[in-house]
Design a protein around this motif. Structure first.
Motif, short mmCIF file in Angstrom:
data_model
loop_
_atom_site.label_atom_id
_atom_site.label_comp_id
_atom_site.label_asym_id
_atom_site.label_seq_id
_atom_site.Cartn_x
_atom_site.Cartn_y
_atom_site.Cartn_z
N ARG A 392 0.85 -1.20 0.00
CA ARG A 392 0.00 0.00 0.00
C ARG A 392 0.88 1.23 0.00
N GLY A 393 0.56 2.18 -0.88
CA GLY A 393 1.41 3.35 -1.05
C GLY A 393 2.52 3.06 -2.03
N PRO A 394 3.59 3.87 -2.03
CA PRO A 394 4.71 3.62 -2.96
C PRO A 394 5.29 2.23 -2.75
N MET A 395 5.42 1.50 -3.86
CA MET A 395 5.88 0.11 -3.79
C MET A 395 7.34 0.03 -4.18
N GLY A 396 8.19 -0.15 -3.19
CA GLY A 396 9.60 -0.33 -3.45
C GLY A 396 9.94 -1.81 -3.54
N LEU A 397 11.19 -2.14 -3.34
CA LEU A 397 11.64 -3.52 -3.46
C LEU A 397 10.96 -4.47 -2.46
N PRO A 398 10.82 -4.10 -1.18
CA PRO A 398 10.18 -5.04 -0.24
C PRO A 398 8.77 -5.43 -0.66
N GLU A 399 8.05 -4.51 -1.32
CA GLU A 399 6.68 -4.81 -1.72
C GLU A 399 6.61 -5.78 -2.90
N LEU A 400 7.76 -6.06 -3.52
CA LEU A 400 7.82 -7.05 -4.59
C LEU A 400 8.25 -8.41 -4.05
N THR A 401 8.13 -8.59 -2.76
CA THR A 401 8.44 -9.87 -2.13
C THR A 401 7.23 -10.39 -1.36
N SER A 402 7.23 -11.68 -1.12
CA SER A 402 6.31 -12.33 -0.20
C SER A 402 7.14 -12.80 0.99
N THR A 403 6.61 -13.69 1.80
CA THR A 403 7.39 -14.23 2.91
C THR A 403 7.27 -15.74 2.97
N LYS A 404 8.22 -16.34 3.64
CA LYS A 404 8.27 -17.78 3.86
C LYS A 404 8.55 -18.02 5.34
N TRP A 405 7.80 -18.94 5.95
CA TRP A 405 8.06 -19.30 7.35
C TRP A 405 9.01 -20.48 7.41
#
Length: 423
Positions: A392-405
């Motif tokens: 949400r908002g400006p999408m930088g590099l972290p926003e182009l990732t998901s996560t893994k547990w």
């Protein structure tokens, strides 16, 4: 699904699997190799771009749009420099978002991982082709690019050069793909490629974004149409409010974070509106005002459509409101959830506005024009999201990732009585 599309989509899928585990260094080297290749082969890009420009002129495209389409050596050098800047940014992949040791002794971590294959549908400027590819590669993703047909020759040349540059690196060349074709059918193929494409990001006007959101079977990160507001509170500094309003509207009116409506509290309207109308007129802005705004000067009568409009031009809608709550109600009714600003000397009013306005960005005593990845210190952005999912908002590099547990034990077993450790 056409054979051509399946070929590039499967190539991207395979490349994504190879790219995901790569550490930062080879990705950065690949980006710098791309930047060098763009500069070295600028003449080739300019030649391809000239064909797009000539075709646009033959079709009667406006000079303003042609300027957005045009690439020359200076602009290519700027695009290459932007790629180098992406290489310099921190790599989000592998970052530990959360980590703890559970009471049963399991070590638990949540890591950032690439999304996989990202499809990007966009309009206009061919520099987006390189910007998007660079951001996707840096975040460990393969990308399927579907740019505007008006820039097809330019985009074809840019993708070819990037792929050929990648062949000399550890990053698979298949990680950057151009969706084949120039008709709407190729867009539909990308939107229906569930299982091959992990997420779609549309960049462009409202009609493009709405079409992708409504028709896609692939998950969509919705980037923002910008119907942004500036609310001038009863306790605003009038001089400051005028300066912020003019900057928000006129500094660059054709972008999504430009203000499209201003609202003014009736308690400060007598002092503010005449000065605002004069300053906006001097900046070349046409005001579409309600009846109360019209009492202070010559304006175009505002309609319902004016308050809904993303003008992207030197036009702005305006209304007088009776309270902060009425301003918020107006923003909720007409706004797009992008960026909304309050100008006030009251901390209480500022806090209440921030709490009540449900937008991706809320500005206090500042122009809406700062909602931007570069201005936020992200270095670059893929777009500005107005939705409420992870981005949400400006999408930088972290926003182009998901996560893994990831959880690590020492022979931990789950039983009906609880956890036991084997061995």
């Amino acid at each position: 699904m056409s054979t051509e599309f399946q070929k590039v989509a499967h190539a991207a899928r395979e490349a994504a699997a190879e790219l995901a585990p790569l550490p930062r260094a080879p990705k950065d080297r690949a980006l710098r190799t791309i930047a060098d290749a763009l500069v070295a082969r600028a003449a080739e890009i300019v030649e391809a771009n000239a064909a797009d420009v000539e075709r646009a002129r033959e079709q009667g495209t406006s000079e303003a749009m042609i300027d957005r389409l045009r690439l020359d050596e200076a602009r290519i050098a700027a695009v290459a420099e932007a790629v180098r800047q992406v290489a310099d940014l921190p790599d989000p992949v592998g970052e530990v978002v959360r980590g703890t040791t559970l009471p049963n002794g399991l070590e638990l971590r949540q890591l950032r991982v690439p999304l996989g294959v990202i499809g990007i549908i966009y309009e206009g400027r061919p520099n987006v082709t390189v910007d998007a590819a660079a951001l996707c590669l840096k975040s460990g993703n393969a990308v399927l690019l579907r740019g505007s047909s008006s820039a097809y020759s330019s985009n074809t040349a840019l993708v070819r050069i990037m792929q050929e540059a990648l062949e000399a690196t550890e990053v698979p060349a298949g990680a950057v793909q151009l969706v084949p074709g120039q008709t709407r059918d190729s867009v539909k193929e990308l939107m229906r490629a569930r299982g091959l494409v992990d997420v779609l990001i549309p960049r462009g006007g409202a009609s493009l974004i709405n079409a992708v959101v409504e028709e896609s079977s692939v998950p969509v990160i919705e980037t923002g149409v910008g119907n942004c507001h500036v609310y001038v509170d009863a306790e605003a500094d009038v001089k400051l409010a005028v300066q912020i309003l003019v900057n928000a509207k006129a500094q660059r009116p054709s972008v999504c974070n430009a203000a499209e409506t201003f609202l003014v509290h009736e308690g400060v309207a007598d002092a503010f509106v005449p000065r605002a109308l004069e300053a906006l007129r001097e900046a070349g802005v046409t005001v579409h005002g309600d009846e109360r705004i019209a009492r202070y000067g010559e304006v175009v009568p505002a309609t319902e459509d004016d308050f809904l409009a993303e003008y992207l031009s030197l036009d702005i809608a305006a209304a007088v409101v009776g309270s902060l709550e009425e301003a918020v109600a107006h923003i909720r009714r007409y706004g797009s959830g992008h960026t909304d600003a309050i100008v006030t000397r009251s901390q209480r009013a500022a806090r209440r506005f921030v709490a009540l306005v449900d937008s991706a960005a809320v500005a206090v005593n500042a122009s809406t024009r700062f909602t931007d990845g570069g201005e936020f210190g992200f270095g670059a952005e893929i777009g500005i999201s107005t939705q409420k999912l992870h981005a949400r908002g400006p999408m930088g590099l972290p926003e182009l990732t998901s996560t893994k547990w990831i959880y690590t034990g020492e022979g931990h077993l789950r039983t009906s009585e609880g956890t036991v450790v084997a061995g």
